[in-house]
Write a protein that holds these residues in place. Structure first.
Motif, PDB file in Angstrom:
ATOM      1  N   GLY A   1     -44.214  25.540  15.992  1.00 15.64           N
ATOM      2  CA  GLY A   1     -44.680  24.570  16.990  1.00 15.64           C
ATOM      3  C   GLY A   1     -45.975  25.007  17.634  1.00 15.64           C
ATOM      4  O   GLY A   1     -46.881  24.195  17.848  1.00 15.64           O
ATOM      5  N   GLU A   2     -46.070  26.312  17.956  1.00 16.53           N
ATOM      6  CA  GLU A   2     -47.304  26.824  18.549  1.00 16.53           C
ATOM      7  C   GLU A   2     -48.470  26.715  17.572  1.00 16.53           C
ATOM      8  O   GLU A   2     -49.601  26.423  17.966  1.00 16.53           O
ATOM      9  N   GLN A   3     -48.168  26.957  16.293  1.00 15.31           N
ATOM     10  CA  GLN A   3     -49.218  26.843  15.278  1.00 15.31           C
ATOM     11  C   GLN A   3     -49.723  25.404  15.184  1.00 15.31           C
ATOM     12  O   GLN A   3     -50.944  25.167  15.141  1.00 15.31           O
ATOM     13  N   ILE A   4     -48.789  24.462  15.177  1.00 12.18           N
ATOM     14  CA  ILE A   4     -49.178  23.049  15.115  1.00 12.18           C
ATOM     15  C   ILE A   4     -49.961  22.664  16.368  1.00 12.18           C
ATOM     16  O   ILE A   4     -50.966  21.945  16.296  1.00 12.18           O
ATOM     17  N   LEU A   5     -49.506  23.172  17.536  1.00  8.24           N
ATOM     18  CA  LEU A   5     -50.196  22.871  18.790  1.00  8.24           C
ATOM     19  C   LEU A   5     -51.618  23.413  18.771  1.00  8.24           C
ATOM     20  O   LEU A   5     -52.563  22.729  19.210  1.00  8.24           O
ATOM     21  N   ASN A   6     -51.789  24.634  18.245  1.00 11.94           N
ATOM     22  CA  ASN A   6     -53.131  25.216  18.146  1.00 11.94           C
ATOM     23  C   ASN A   6     -54.019  24.389  17.224  1.00 11.94           C
ATOM     24  O   ASN A   6     -55.208  24.184  17.501  1.00 11.94           O
ATOM     25  N   GLN A   7     -53.437  23.933  16.119  1.00 10.40           N
ATOM     26  CA  GLN A   7     -54.207  23.111  15.185  1.00 10.40           C
ATOM     27  C   GLN A   7     -54.615  21.792  15.839  1.00 10.40           C
ATOM     28  O   GLN A   7     -55.755  21.335  15.677  1.00 10.40           O
ATOM     29  N   LEU A   8     -53.674  21.192  16.581  1.00 10.85           N
ATOM     30  CA  LEU A   8     -53.994  19.940  17.270  1.00 10.85           C
ATOM     31  C   LEU A   8     -55.062  20.157  18.342  1.00 10.85           C
ATOM     32  O   LEU A   8     -55.959  19.327  18.519  1.00 10.85           O
ATOM     33  N   THR A   9     -54.947  21.309  19.051  1.00 14.32           N
ATOM     34  CA  THR A   9     -55.932  21.618  20.082  1.00 14.32           C
ATOM     35  C   THR A   9     -57.320  21.767  19.477  1.00 14.32           C
ATOM     36  O   THR A   9     -58.307  21.237  20.009  1.00 14.32           O
ATOM     37  N   LYS A  10     -57.388  22.497  18.346  1.00 12.99           N
ATOM     38  CA  LYS A  10     -58.680  22.671  17.681  1.00 12.99           C
ATOM     39  C   LYS A  10     -59.228  21.341  17.186  1.00 12.99           C
ATOM     40  O   LYS A  10     -60.428  21.072  17.283  1.00 12.99           O
ATOM     41  N   ALA A  11     -58.312  20.517  16.642  1.00 15.50           N
ATOM     42  CA  ALA A  11     -58.751  19.207  16.154  1.00 15.50           C
ATOM     43  C   ALA A  11     -59.272  18.347  17.304  1.00 15.50           C
ATOM     44  O   ALA A  11     -60.290  17.660  17.169  1.00 15.50           O
ATOM     45  N   MET A  12     -58.569  18.396  18.450  1.00 15.42           N
ATOM     46  CA  MET A  12     -59.000  17.621  19.610  1.00 15.42           C
ATOM     47  C   MET A  12     -60.332  18.143  20.147  1.00 15.42           C
ATOM     48  O   MET A  12     -61.190  17.359  20.560  1.00 15.42           O
ATOM     49  N   GLU A  13     -60.498  19.473  20.140  1.00 12.97           N
ATOM     50  CA  GLU A  13     -61.767  20.047  20.604  1.00 12.97           C
ATOM     51  C   GLU A  13     -62.914  19.638  19.680  1.00 12.97           C
ATOM     52  O   GLU A  13     -64.013  19.312  20.145  1.00 12.97           O
ATOM     53  N   SER A  14     -62.627  19.654  18.367  1.00 14.16           N
ATOM     54  CA  SER A  14     -63.660  19.234  17.412  1.00 14.16           C
ATOM     55  C   SER A  14     -64.011  17.764  17.609  1.00 14.16           C
ATOM     56  O   SER A  14     -65.181  17.382  17.577  1.00 14.16           O
ATOM     57  N   GLU A  15     -62.953  16.959  17.823  1.00  5.44           N
ATOM     58  CA  GLU A  15     -63.185  15.525  18.035  1.00  5.44           C
ATOM     59  C   GLU A  15     -63.958  15.288  19.334  1.00  5.44           C
ATOM     60  O   GLU A  15     -64.849  14.446  19.389  1.00  5.44           O
ATOM     61  N   ARG A  16     -63.619  16.090  20.366  1.00  8.53           N
ATOM     62  CA  ARG A  16     -64.314  15.959  21.641  1.00  8.53           C
ATOM     63  C   ARG A  16     -65.780  16.348  21.489  1.00  8.53           C
ATOM     64  O   ARG A  16     -66.679  15.670  22.001  1.00  8.53           O
ATOM     65  N   ASP A  17     -66.020  17.473  20.770  1.00 10.86           N
ATOM     66  CA  ASP A  17     -67.400  17.911  20.555  1.00 10.86           C
ATOM     67  C   ASP A  17     -68.188  16.865  19.782  1.00 10.86           C
ATOM     68  O   ASP A  17     -69.365  16.598  20.076  1.00 10.86           O
TER      69      ASP A  17
END
Length: 363
Positions: free
Chosen positions: A168-184
């Motif tokens: 779950g933490e791994q998926i959350l980290n991946q989602l966080t990175k994806a959201m950060e990339s999308e935000r950038d």
């Protein structure tokens, strides 16, 4: 994180366990009446009513504590899961499958994604299982091998729970990175869009964006939208650049841009059309109100002294035209531009268009 919605769902699950026990007990009561009528009284009290009352009291106490919500509730939810399992096992010692209910606390801990709570649930289940061995009926019904196997099962559930949390933490980290990339990417797009649509010096929209916006407005039926286009030009701006330098001219441009934007409504549109020329689209008023707004802007600009110009003020000339049905954009802008020229030719520092007290200067 707010755990209240999840705790409410878990509580509902516990009440469901109580309900299922009641339904299973009633089904067992029917079977007892048919095949073991002599055992009904004992079954009804010891295996149905008494455990059902204990389970309802356990979940009811948790429900009461949850509604008061004082302090952390997570350990109490795990404890209640363990006591529910212990109650069912205690009153049904010969049903070996019931021992699997001790994994309920581990499953509950996974809802919180907390390693410490998962360890707590595992240790609590093992300790409770060992304490139940003090009951002669349970001790007699479970061999040492079964006890070890059950402890191993609870330990395995704990390890599996850790794996679920890690995943779950791994998926959350991946989602966080994806959201950060999308935000950038979104920020980059906004910055690019801003750069391509606005004038770098004044922060107003540029020539291209002005025409794009005007095109979109002209697609609206004329009777549905009042629309005027104005062209504003700083008087004698070349002499300012020649006498005081371009950097002073830039300061004057920025100040005038700020003043124009300050005195129009949020629904109006202001652009730097080029050089010392600005273009406005007014949509919140009729032609008389638009004239008063433009004349107010002209007057305010003429009253502001500029230190860089030795305290002198600057003036502007404005030409504007109102849109009429079937008027093309080129004609609308051409009329406004021609009225600006007329304002320049007839003395500057004025607005030419339709005023409350004069007729059209140009037909």
């Amino acid at each position: 994180m707010n755990q209240t919605p999840w705790n409410r769902k878990i509580l509902t699950g516990y009440w469901t366990v109580v309900l299922l026990y009641l339904l299973a007990g009633l089904a067992g009561l029917v079977l007892t009446l048919v095949q073991y009528a002599w055992w009904v009284d004992y079954y009804l009290f010891h295996q149905l009513l008494l455990p059902l009352l204990l389970m309802s009291a356990e979940v009811g106490a948790l429900e009461l504590a949850f509604r008061k919500r004082k302090g952390s509730m997570e350990p109490w939810f795990i404890l209640t899961a363990t006591t529910l399992a212990a109650t069912i096992v205690l009153f049904n010692p010969n049903l070996h499958g019931m021992y699997a209910l001790f994994a309920l606390s581990t499953l509950t801990s996974l809802m919180y994604f907390d390693r410490k709570l998962t360890l707590f649930s595992c240790l609590l289940g093992i300790v409770t299982l060992l304490l139940l061995q003090l009951d002669p009926a349970i001790h007699a019904s479970m061999t040492l091998y079964e006890l070890i196997a059950m402890i191993a099962t609870l330990s395995g559930a704990y390890l599996l729970g850790l794996g679920v949390i890690s995943r779950g933490e791994q998926i959350l980290n991946q989602l966080t990175k994806a959201m950060e990339s999308e935000r950038d990417l979104l920020v980059d797009n906004i910055m690019y869009d801003t750069m391509t649509k606005t004038d770098a010096l004044t922060g107003l929209y540029n020539h291209k964006t002005f025409h794009e916006y005007l095109d979109s407005l002209l697609n609206v039926e004329a009777e549905q939208l009042s629309l005027q286009v104005a062209v504003l030009d700083i008087d004698n701006f070349k002499s300012i650049n020649d006498t005081y330098g371009h950097w002073v001219g830039d300061l004057v441009l920025k100040r005038i841009a700020l003043m124009i934007r300050e005195y129009v409504t949020p629904n109006d549109f202001v652009a730097r059309y080029g050089g010392e020329e600005f273009a406005l689209i007014l949509t919140d008023a009729d032609s008389k109100q638009a004239f008063r707004t433009l004349d107010f802007i002209r007057e305010k600009i003429s009253q502001v002294p500029h230190d860089e110009l030795a305290g002198r003020s600057v003036t502007v000339s404005i030409g504007f035209a109102e849109r009429v049905p079937d008027m093309r954009k080129e004609n609308l802008f051409k009329i406004a531009d021609a009225r600006l020229y007329e304002a320049k030719r007839t003395g500057k520092n004025k607005v030419v268009g339709t005023s409350p007290s004069t007729q059209e200067v140009l037909e």
